[in-house]
Design a protein around this motif. Sequence first.
Motif, PDB file in Angstrom:
ATOM      1  N   GLN A  36      39.245  42.658  41.015  1.00 34.27           N
ATOM      2  CA  GLN A  36      39.418  41.452  40.579  1.00 34.27           C
ATOM      3  C   GLN A  36      39.045  39.936  41.210  1.00 34.27           C
ATOM      4  O   GLN A  36      38.332  39.171  40.226  1.00 34.27           O
ATOM      5  CB  GLN A  36      41.027  42.039  40.511  1.00 34.27           C
ATOM      6  CG  GLN A  36      41.263  42.562  39.737  1.00 34.27           C
ATOM      7  CD  GLN A  36      42.770  42.739  38.446  1.00 34.27           C
ATOM      8  OE1 GLN A  36      43.445  42.691  39.665  1.00 34.27           O
ATOM      9  NE2 GLN A  36      43.116  42.737  36.995  1.00 34.27           N
ATOM     10  N   LYS A  37      39.090  40.230  41.863  1.00 32.23           N
ATOM     11  CA  LYS A  37      38.522  38.608  43.063  1.00 32.23           C
ATOM     12  C   LYS A  37      37.365  38.699  42.722  1.00 32.23           C
ATOM     13  O   LYS A  37      36.891  37.714  42.666  1.00 32.23           O
ATOM     14  CB  LYS A  37      39.075  38.639  44.475  1.00 32.23           C
ATOM     15  CG  LYS A  37      38.726  37.516  44.448  1.00 32.23           C
ATOM     16  CD  LYS A  37      39.717  36.152  46.305  1.00 32.23           C
ATOM     17  CE  LYS A  37      38.824  36.076  46.683  1.00 32.23           C
ATOM     18  NZ  LYS A  37      38.484  34.865  46.334  1.00 32.23           N
ATOM     19  N   SER A  61      36.792  37.962  39.265  1.00 30.68           N
ATOM     20  CA  SER A  61      36.628  36.723  38.645  1.00 30.68           C
ATOM     21  C   SER A  61      36.025  35.390  39.897  1.00 30.68           C
ATOM     22  O   SER A  61      35.686  34.308  39.145  1.00 30.68           O
ATOM     23  CB  SER A  61      38.264  36.361  39.002  1.00 30.68           C
ATOM     24  OG  SER A  61      39.021  37.088  38.411  1.00 30.68           O
ATOM     25  N   ASP A  62      35.741  35.747  40.616  1.00 32.93           N
ATOM     26  CA  ASP A  62      34.825  34.899  41.037  1.00 32.93           C
ATOM     27  C   ASP A  62      33.827  34.795  41.117  1.00 32.93           C
ATOM     28  O   ASP A  62      32.178  33.780  41.400  1.00 32.93           O
ATOM     29  CB  ASP A  62      34.638  35.253  42.807  1.00 32.93           C
ATOM     30  CG  ASP A  62      35.839  34.209  43.636  1.00 32.93           C
ATOM     31  OD1 ASP A  62      37.164  33.665  42.710  1.00 32.93           O
ATOM     32  OD2 ASP A  62      36.177  35.132  44.589  1.00 32.93           O
ATOM     33  N   LYS A 104      30.819  35.074  37.149  1.00 35.67           N
ATOM     34  CA  LYS A 104      30.752  34.677  36.136  1.00 35.67           C
ATOM     35  C   LYS A 104      28.614  35.485  35.513  1.00 35.67           C
ATOM     36  O   LYS A 104      29.644  36.099  34.471  1.00 35.67           O
ATOM     37  CB  LYS A 104      30.856  33.681  35.094  1.00 35.67           C
ATOM     38  CG  LYS A 104      32.159  33.390  35.456  1.00 35.67           C
ATOM     39  CD  LYS A 104      32.320  31.765  34.552  1.00 35.67           C
ATOM     40  CE  LYS A 104      32.039  31.551  33.131  1.00 35.67           C
ATOM     41  NZ  LYS A 104      32.160  30.584  32.459  1.00 35.67           N
ATOM     42  N   TYR A 136      33.077  37.603  31.300  1.00 32.06           N
ATOM     43  CA  TYR A 136      34.676  36.821  31.134  1.00 32.06           C
ATOM     44  C   TYR A 136      35.674  37.920  31.798  1.00 32.06           C
ATOM     45  O   TYR A 136      35.563  39.237  31.731  1.00 32.06           O
ATOM     46  CB  TYR A 136      34.930  36.240  29.979  1.00 32.06           C
ATOM     47  CG  TYR A 136      34.332  35.060  30.056  1.00 32.06           C
ATOM     48  CD1 TYR A 136      34.656  33.479  30.444  1.00 32.06           C
ATOM     49  CD2 TYR A 136      32.839  35.005  28.855  1.00 32.06           C
ATOM     50  CE1 TYR A 136      34.160  32.379  30.006  1.00 32.06           C
ATOM     51  CE2 TYR A 136      31.987  33.863  28.972  1.00 32.06           C
ATOM     52  CZ  TYR A 136      32.404  32.829  29.472  1.00 32.06           C
ATOM     53  OH  TYR A 136      31.853  32.059  28.987  1.00 32.06           O
ATOM     54  N   ASN A 137      36.584  37.934  32.180  1.00 28.40           N
ATOM     55  CA  ASN A 137      37.471  39.446  32.050  1.00 28.40           C
ATOM     56  C   ASN A 137      38.622  38.976  31.961  1.00 28.40           C
ATOM     57  O   ASN A 137      39.568  38.159  32.072  1.00 28.40           O
ATOM     58  CB  ASN A 137      37.356  39.789  33.364  1.00 28.40           C
ATOM     59  CG  ASN A 137      37.839  38.410  34.992  1.00 28.40           C
ATOM     60  OD1 ASN A 137      38.083  37.994  35.005  1.00 28.40           O
ATOM     61  ND2 ASN A 137      39.012  39.624  35.610  1.00 28.40           N
ATOM     62  N   ASP A 138      39.807  40.213  31.441  1.00 32.54           N
ATOM     63  CA  ASP A 138      40.941  40.132  31.340  1.00 32.54           C
ATOM     64  C   ASP A 138      41.155  41.298  32.161  1.00 32.54           C
ATOM     65  O   ASP A 138      40.629  42.169  31.405  1.00 32.54           O
ATOM     66  CB  ASP A 138      41.567  40.053  30.003  1.00 32.54           C
ATOM     67  CG  ASP A 138      43.167  39.992  29.099  1.00 32.54           C
ATOM     68  OD1 ASP A 138      43.457  40.075  30.428  1.00 32.54           O
ATOM     69  OD2 ASP A 138      43.079  40.079  28.612  1.00 32.54           O
TER      70      ASP A 138
END
Length: 140
Positions: free
Chosen positions: A11-12, A15-16, A18, A38-40
């Motif tokens: 996830q890091k 998230s880092d 795009k 983008y992430n959820d």
Amino acid sequence: MTNSDLKEKVQKVISDHKTGILSTVENNKPHSRYMTFYNDELTLYTPTKRDTEKIGEIEKNPNVSVLLGYEKKGQTDSYVEISGTTAVNDSNQLKQQYWEESFSQWFNGPDDPNYIFLEIKPETVRIMNLNGEPSQELNL
């Protein structure tokens, strides 16, 4: 490393970063392009136009691959390989949530009917180059 620790590291990276590469299937061959993601959690969303060729490609074959990471230092950078399936998502909530003014060059605002998202549900996630260790697969 526990599955929970691995998921946090994946996830890091997601998230880092795009910008990544989305590969679809066209005539039984990969077709790759850079996209914004983008992430959820581990679900990815990438904006696109409704009338692009990638929409036709995923209607014929929803299997996709995404690469995120691998920037700056090169060979020692961590990155993720995500294999999954995708579908069109044109939710107004998503369009408002991820709208950026830079999209104005392609869309007439977040209510533009041609502005949609591809929603990518991962099936397999591998993290590569994590502290020089061999690749690791996240169990979903």
